[in-house]
Motif scaffolding. Structure first.
Motif, short mmCIF file in Angstrom:
data_model
loop_
_atom_site.label_atom_id
_atom_site.label_comp_id
_atom_site.label_asym_id
_atom_site.label_seq_id
_atom_site.Cartn_x
_atom_site.Cartn_y
_atom_site.Cartn_z
N LEU A 35 -3.78 9.29 -0.75
CA LEU A 35 -4.18 8.32 0.09
C LEU A 35 -3.48 7.71 1.27
CD1 LEU A 35 -5.33 5.34 -2.44
CD2 LEU A 35 -6.59 7.05 -1.53
N SER A 36 -4.12 7.31 2.44
CA SER A 36 -2.96 6.87 3.55
C SER A 36 -3.82 5.60 4.27
CB SER A 36 -3.02 7.96 4.45
OG SER A 36 -4.22 8.49 5.07
N GLY A 37 -3.08 5.32 5.10
CA GLY A 37 -3.63 4.21 6.00
C GLY A 37 -3.86 3.19 5.34
N PRO A 38 -4.61 2.05 5.86
CA PRO A 38 -4.83 0.58 5.31
C PRO A 38 -5.28 0.69 3.86
CG PRO A 38 -5.77 0.68 7.67
CD PRO A 38 -5.19 2.20 7.05
N ARG A 39 -5.93 1.62 3.78
CA ARG A 39 -6.42 1.71 2.20
C ARG A 39 -5.53 1.72 1.14
NH1 ARG A 39 -10.06 6.72 -0.60
NH2 ARG A 39 -10.41 5.69 -2.50
N LEU A 40 -4.32 2.40 1.68
CA LEU A 40 -3.11 2.32 0.48
C LEU A 40 -2.11 1.08 0.90
CD1 LEU A 40 -1.18 3.63 -1.54
CD2 LEU A 40 -0.18 5.04 0.55
N TRP A 41 -1.77 1.04 2.27
CA TRP A 41 -0.66 0.11 2.57
C TRP A 41 -0.99 -1.28 2.54
CZ3 TRP A 41 3.70 2.29 1.56
CH2 TRP A 41 3.66 3.88 1.97
#
Length: 221
Positions: A35-41
């Motif tokens: 995952l990356s971006g806002p979905r993860l962070w």
């Protein structure tokens, strides 16, 4: 007349002495999560407090992150995410470590930092050589409070046995500084080492040579 004793210095760890996550370490976590971006962070940060307070294990923390992201992590993936997360918080600023060593000979020092038990154990092994200069290490996972909760500051002050007015708290987050100042601590929002050094010399004169020593130095020149 004898000058008053210098204040106790209470340092945050990450973003002050230790570095924030590098782009490389962030990328390693994203690869492990898939995952990356806002979905993860966004869930990584929003759901961090229970992990920092020691209310969750590393695996349980990452399970909550997965649920918030609308996915799931297998057991091997959970283990890798715990490891990659620990590795991402391993680097220190060597110049700040030197400053801490310098300050340790001039006044009392304490650490007040949000970090989970996995990371606390990792940091204490990795950086044992200089962590020992801190008289008190108030890690959120061991004290049951995470900044900016008031209990984190009062726990540290009680262990030090000093009033809030006798301390300077150094942190890189404004909300943590404001919480400390509400309790009567003097706050310093960390930006650079040079700015911090100036703030400690004036008005506290921490690290400034005594006038006599300065005079001798001038005569030698």
């Amino acid at each position: 007349m004898r000058e008053p004793a210098p204040p106790v210095l209470v340092f945050d760890l990450f973003g002050v002495i230790a570095r924030h996550q590098s782009p490389e370490s962030v990328a390693a976590i994203e690869r492990a999560a898939g995952l990356s971006g806002p979905r993860l962070w966004r869930p990584y940060w929003d759901l961090r407090a229970p992990y920092d307070r020691g209310d969750q294990s590393g695996r349980d923390y990452w399970r909550t992150v997965a649920r918030a992201a609308g996915t799931g992590f297998g057991d091997d993936q959970l283990d890798e995410l715990v490891v990659r997360d620990l590795e991402s918080w391993s680097e220190v600023d060597d110049e700040m470590v030197d400053l801490v060593g310098e300050m340790s000979g001039l006044t009392r020092l304490a650490l007040l930092s949000n970090l989970p038990s996995d990371l606390a154990a990792h940091v204490e092994v990795l950086h044992r050589s200089w962590l020992d200069v801190f008289e008190v290490r108030a890690f959120s996972c061991r004290i049951g409070y995470a900044k900016p909760e008031a209990g984190a500051y009062t726990w540290c002050l009680e262990k030090l046995g000093v009033p809030a007015s006798d301390t300077v708290f150094v942190d890189d987050r404004a909300e943590n500084i404001r919480a400390a100042e509400r309790l009567g601590m003097t706050g310093h929002l960390f930006t650079t080492l040079d700015d911090l050094r100036r703030a400690l010399v004036e008005p506290y004169r921490i690290g400034r040579r005594a006038p006599a020593a300065e005079a001798v130095k001038a005569e030698e020149r």
